[in-house]
Design an enzyme around this catalytic site. Structure first.
Site: not given
Ligand code: 13P
Length: 336
Positions: A134, A44, A217
């Site tokens: 996030k 990873r 987002k």
């Molecule tokens: P994806 O762009 O693969 O949807 O992932 C973004 C993400 O951080 C989802 O929480």
């Protein structure tokens, strides 16, 4: 300008966007198993370090979202992973929710958890070098969902999270993701996504969150993946802009879309059109996971020692996304 606003602008300035490399160990194991690589902590790290030391990190990536395991790792050059990211000019970030769990009272839906002990965890992540965070809420669309309960409870959690993050000196990414699964139309997606985002902002304001120091987002506005009513990319871009205009307060500096299961080129093309049509002051960029990493992980899995080859693929993808964030992408650039 506030310190938090400066962080947002550093992440999103001059066509930069975010690399979402914060897959939990369980999700990363799925991704690695899908390409027949064993999911060890070394593998990873190797894949992620390969991306984070790529040339186009400097030009195209303003922030990287990490998972708890990665933010504490040290790479092959003896730099910690946050140091490696910072040395390319990007800001290290961290996923701080602990996942979406069954919502009591509406068991088909999910509520994101992670508020308990969050203030203390944030202090630790700040010490590790994180300057943004996030938290992802997920919603489904069907004839009876999303329920009011899921809209209210997830908005409340996102707001409590955001105010704690700002208190700790970091920028919260507010991610209300309406999933693509289902047979709904793009119009359903528009209506539900707008309602969800509006409720998020009601709660953020209620919790005294500084809107100039957050990044939203959201998902793009798309028909459900099993819908037979497909729409053109231009329409996706226009509906997405409509949604943003009707639901996001003007103080918010930046919006970074998730790719949410779109292909790499789809996610790039749609972002490019959004920027070409953008008649707002919002910076519209990317916070892609799969749409930045999919080809790279496939290539890497064939020879995990081929660092340069993997980086070439990632560099290309990052460059395409960065051009799209400026409305300067075109399909023919994909062939180079
Ligand atoms: P994806 O762009 O693969 O949807 O992932 C973004 C993400 O951080 C989802 O929480």
């Amino acid at each position: 300008m506030s310190e938090l606003n400066n962080i947002v602008l550093k992440i999103l300035s001059s066509g930069k966007g975010i690399l979402a490399a914060d897959e939990s160990t369980a999700t990363m194991t799925k991704r690695l198993n899908a390409v027949n690589v064993e999911s060890t902590s070394e593998n990873r790290l190797l894949f992620r370090e390969t991306l984070f030391s790529s040339e186009n990190m400097k030009k195209c990536i303003g922030g990287v979202i990490l998972y708890d395991e990665t933010i504490k790792q040290t790479g092959s050059t003896k730099k910690t992973i946050p140091e490696l990211i910072s040395s390319s000019g990007a800001v290290p970030g961290i996923k701080v929710d602990t996942g979406a769990k069954v919502l009591a009272g509406s068991p088909d839906e999910k509520i994101t958890e992670g508020l308990d002990g969050l203030r203390e965890r944030l202090k630790d992540y700040y010490k590790f070098g994180a300057r943004f965070t996030k938290w992802r809420a997920v919603y489904i669309i069907s004839n009876k969902y999303p329920s009011r309960l899921s809209i209210y409870s997830n908005a409340h959690a996102l707001a409590r999270y955001s105010s704690l993050v700002q208190e700790s000196g970091m920028v919260p990414i507010v991610e209300p993701e309406v999933l693509m699964d289902g047979t709904h139309t793009a119009e359903d997606c528009l209506n539900k996504t707008s309602e969800i985002i509006k409720k998020c902002f009601d709660e953020l304001i209620q919790h005294k969150v500084d809107l100039t120091g957050i990044i939203l987002k959201p998902n793009m506005i798309l028909p459900g993946s099993s819908s037979d009513k497909k729409i053109k990319n231009e329409e996706v871009a226009k509906l997405t802009l409509k949604c943003i205009k009707e639901s996001v307060p003007k103080e918010v500096p930046g919006i970074t879309f998730l790719s949410g299961g779109q292909t790499e080129v789809e996610a790039t093309e749609n972002l490019n059109l959004i920027n070409q049509f953008n008649d707002t002051n919002f910076i519209m960029s990317y916070s892609y996971g799969r749409a930045l990493q999919q080809s790279a992980i496939k290539f890497w899995s064939k020879d995990i020692k081929n660092i340069k080859g993997t980086q070439k693929i990632f560099n290309h993808r990052a460059e395409m996304c960065s051009l799209a964030a400026q409305g300067k992408w075109s399909k023919k650039l994909e062939e180079n």
